[in-house]
Every structure is written in C-alpha cells, then in structure tokens.
Design an enzyme around this catalytic site. Structure first.
Site, PDB file in Angstrom:
ATOM      1  N   CYS A  64       2.638  -6.957   1.711  1.00 16.07           N
ATOM      2  CA  CYS A  64       1.685  -6.222   2.539  1.00 16.07           C
ATOM      3  C   CYS A  64       0.794  -7.256   3.217  1.00 16.07           C
ATOM      4  O   CYS A  64       0.154  -8.063   2.532  1.00 16.07           O
ATOM      5  CB  CYS A  64       0.857  -5.307   1.631  1.00 16.07           C
ATOM      6  SG  CYS A  64      -0.494  -4.462   2.463  1.00 16.07           S
ATOM      7  N   SER A 103       0.830  -1.207   0.000  1.00 14.74           N
ATOM      8  CA  SER A 103       0.000   0.000   0.000  1.00 14.74           C
ATOM      9  C   SER A 103       0.868   1.263   0.000  1.00 14.74           C
ATOM     10  O   SER A 103       0.396   2.324  -0.393  1.00 14.74           O
ATOM     11  CB  SER A 103      -0.891   0.003   1.242  1.00 14.74           C
ATOM     12  OG  SER A 103      -0.074   0.003   2.400  1.00 14.74           O
ATOM     13  N   CYS A 147       3.152  -6.409   9.974  1.00 12.62           N
ATOM     14  CA  CYS A 147       2.878  -5.334   9.013  1.00 12.62           C
ATOM     15  C   CYS A 147       4.239  -4.906   8.508  1.00 12.62           C
ATOM     16  O   CYS A 147       5.169  -4.686   9.303  1.00 12.62           O
ATOM     17  CB  CYS A 147       2.169  -4.162   9.689  1.00 12.62           C
ATOM     18  SG  CYS A 147       2.035  -2.712   8.616  1.00 12.62           S
ATOM     19  N   THR A 148       4.362  -4.793   7.190  1.00  9.81           N
ATOM     20  CA  THR A 148       5.692  -4.551   6.624  1.00  9.81           C
ATOM     21  C   THR A 148       6.203  -3.134   6.903  1.00  9.81           C
ATOM     22  O   THR A 148       7.370  -2.832   6.647  1.00  9.81           O
ATOM     23  CB  THR A 148       5.695  -4.842   5.118  1.00  9.81           C
ATOM     24  OG1 THR A 148       4.653  -4.080   4.492  1.00  9.81           O
ATOM     25  CG2 THR A 148       5.470  -6.319   4.865  1.00  9.81           C
TER      26      THR A 148
HETATM   27  N1  DGL Z   1       2.375  -2.574   5.014  1.00  8.64           N
HETATM   28  C1  DGL Z   1       1.026  -3.015   5.104  1.00  8.64           C
HETATM   29  C2  DGL Z   1       0.894  -4.316   5.857  1.00  8.64           C
HETATM   30  O1  DGL Z   1       1.849  -5.071   5.888  1.00  8.64           O
HETATM   31  C3  DGL Z   1       0.040  -2.045   5.461  1.00  8.64           C
HETATM   32  C4  DGL Z   1      -0.456  -1.100   5.695  1.00  8.64           C
HETATM   33  C5  DGL Z   1      -1.574  -0.209   5.499  1.00  8.64           C
HETATM   34  O2  DGL Z   1      -1.618   0.330   4.417  1.00  8.64           O
HETATM   35  O3  DGL Z   1      -2.372  -0.076   6.429  1.00  8.64           O
HETATM   36  O4  DGL Z   1      -0.148  -4.625   6.395  1.00  8.64           O
END
Ligand code: DGL
Length: 280
Positions: free
Chosen positions: A71, A9, A198-199
């Site tokens: 993500c 995202s 969460c990345t």
């Molecule tokens: N980096 C995304 C993940 O691993 C997310 C984040 C988001 O846009 O809320 O969930």
C-alpha cells in the site's frame, strides 16, 4: 507456518501479492486487507500510522517474519516510523547495531529504483491517493536515487473508491480517470512515464491506457516490488531461512468475508476464501 505478510487498506495489495506469488510460489503468504477502514488515502498521518501498526502487529502475532506494506499510502505515512522506531523496540536484534529480527518493507522504494531505467525525458508523473501525493515521499525517494528526474504527483481521490466498490469497469470511472490524467499531463507535458502509485490502480489500467498518449508508458508496481523482494531475500538469509515453504496463501479481512471473496477473485483471477479479523 512462517508466511510472508502482505498488507493493504483493502484489495489493492492483491495486485502485488499476485506478482510476488508468480515469482516466488514456494513461500507461504498471509494477506490482510483492512477493508472495514478503507480508503486510507484521505486519512491523517496519525490514523494511517495507527492502523498500519495494528495490522503489522497482527501479522507478526500470526507468525510472519517479514511483512510487505503493499500500500503506497501506508508506505508513505507509516513505514519509516515503524522501521525506525517500532521494530527496534518490538524485536531488538541480539547483536547491537544490526537489524531487528523481523522486518517490514514498502512499495515506494522498489518502484523509484526501477523508474530510473525507464524514463528517457527524465520527467515522471505519479498518480496516487491524496495521502501519498501530500506526503511527497516519491519526490524525496527520487531525489535520493535519481536527482535528475522531475516528479509531478497527481492526487486521484475517486479512483480507490471506484475500485473498492467494484466500479472499475463502469463508464462512470472513465470521467475521473480521463480528468486526472489530463490534469497531470497539463502540469508537465514532458512526462514520458506515469507510475500507478497506488496498488488499487492496476485494476484501472485499461482505462488509464485509453486516455494516455501511446508515447507515455504506464508503470504498475507489482512486478517491480516482487523482483525487489526476491533480491532482498537473496541478500538476507537470516530472514529467508525463517520462511515456511508450502506454497499456500491465506486471506484475512476486517470486513465481511462474503464481500471480500468475490472482489478478491477479480484482483487475483481465481476464487479465494477469507477469514474475518478485528484490529485493535
Ligand atoms: N492501495 C493503497 C495504496 O497503494 C490505497 C488506498 C487507500 O486506501 O486509499 O495507496
């Protein structure tokens, strides 16, 4: 060029791309951050699926034979539908009953595979977006692979906005990190392993470490996802054989490239140039 596509995202997937490139620098990579529509965490299943499918189609159109959804929110809310419903329609296999000719992989399964070896108490905590936690995907995957592990998910809705807005190192971030870690550990004091699910969260690693007892280990996903991808490519020579090998990385964003480049440099530790695209 037939690069490996890496999608998030926003910036978070760069923490995964960094580890994948460290392990497999020979391939070409095409990163896409949907920064204009981040965060995905609070969005509905329908919206996350719609946006993720648009990104996947764009990366396929740009020549990627294989895409990693770097993500957790997209992996939790869109991966299954894309793998089971969309890919067989978009890229049917010439041989009945074998896999579609292009593939999409996620980050949750490789993380769950790894954690079985890491926890001793068999009590694992997940800190993630509210979307990932509400989907209960970690619980479902854990029940399949390690049914003895007790999973507790803690939604951390402020963490992604802090990272996306360049506030990961600010004193204001301490309050939210400490509060959410305390809430998680109060719900299950036997937790000995916390997955940063969460990345974006590796950027908050030092703050999480500072407020977590030293007996609790913290797991960042990037290295596990990279190892799992490497195994996957060893087992799927049909896809591996399609990948180009010039060692390049190209960066696409749905926001202003002028905003993307400096933030991306924080995640990657080196300067990048980005190109703006729109997704429909
Ligand atoms: N980096 C995304 C993940 O691993 C997310 C984040 C988001 O846009 O809320 O969930």
């Amino acid at each position: 060029m037939s690069p490996i596509g890496v999608f998030d995202s926003g910036y978070g997937g760069l923490t995964v791309l960094r580890e994948i490139r460290r392990l497999m620098p020979q391939y070409d990579y095409l990163y896409l951050g949907d920064n204009a529509r981040a965060p995905y965490g609070p969005r509905s299943f329908e919206r996350v699926y719609e946006f993720t499918l648009q990104a996947v189609r764009h990366l396929f159109d740009m020549g990627c034979p294989l895409i990693v959804l770097a993500c957790n929110t997209a992996s939790a809310k869109a991966l299954r539908s894309i793998q089971q419903r969309d890919l067989p329609l978009l890229f049917p296999s010439p041989v009945a009953s074998s896999l579609p000719t292009r593939r999409v992989l996620g980050v949750i399964r490789p993380t769950v595979e790894a954690v079985g070896e890491l926890t001793h108490t068999r009590h694992v905590g997940i800190v993630a977006t509210q979307g990932t936690v509400a989907s209960r995907t970690y619980e479902l995957e854990m029940a399949k692979l390690h049914p003895d592990i007790v999973v507790t998910g803690q939604a951390c809705p402020m963490w992604v906005p802090l990272v996306e807005n360049g506030e990961a190192d600010s004193p204001g971030a301490d309050y939210f990190v400490r509060r959410d870690i305390q809430r998680l550990l109060a719900r299950d004091p036997q937790i000995d392993t916390i997955i940063l699910g969460c990345t974006h969260f590796p950027l908050l690693y030092n703050k999480v470490r500072a407020c977590t007892p030293s007996s609790v280990q913290l797991i960042s996903q990037g290295a596990y996802v990279a190892r799992s991808l490497s195994d996957y490519l060893c087992r799927h020579s049909d896809i591996e054989g399609c990948l180009s090998r010039s060692g390049t990385a190209r960066f696409l964003t749905t926001e202003q490239p002028g905003n993307f480049a400096p933030s991306a440099a924080l995640f990657l530790g080196h300067a990048v140039e980005a190109e703006q695209i729109s997704l429909t």
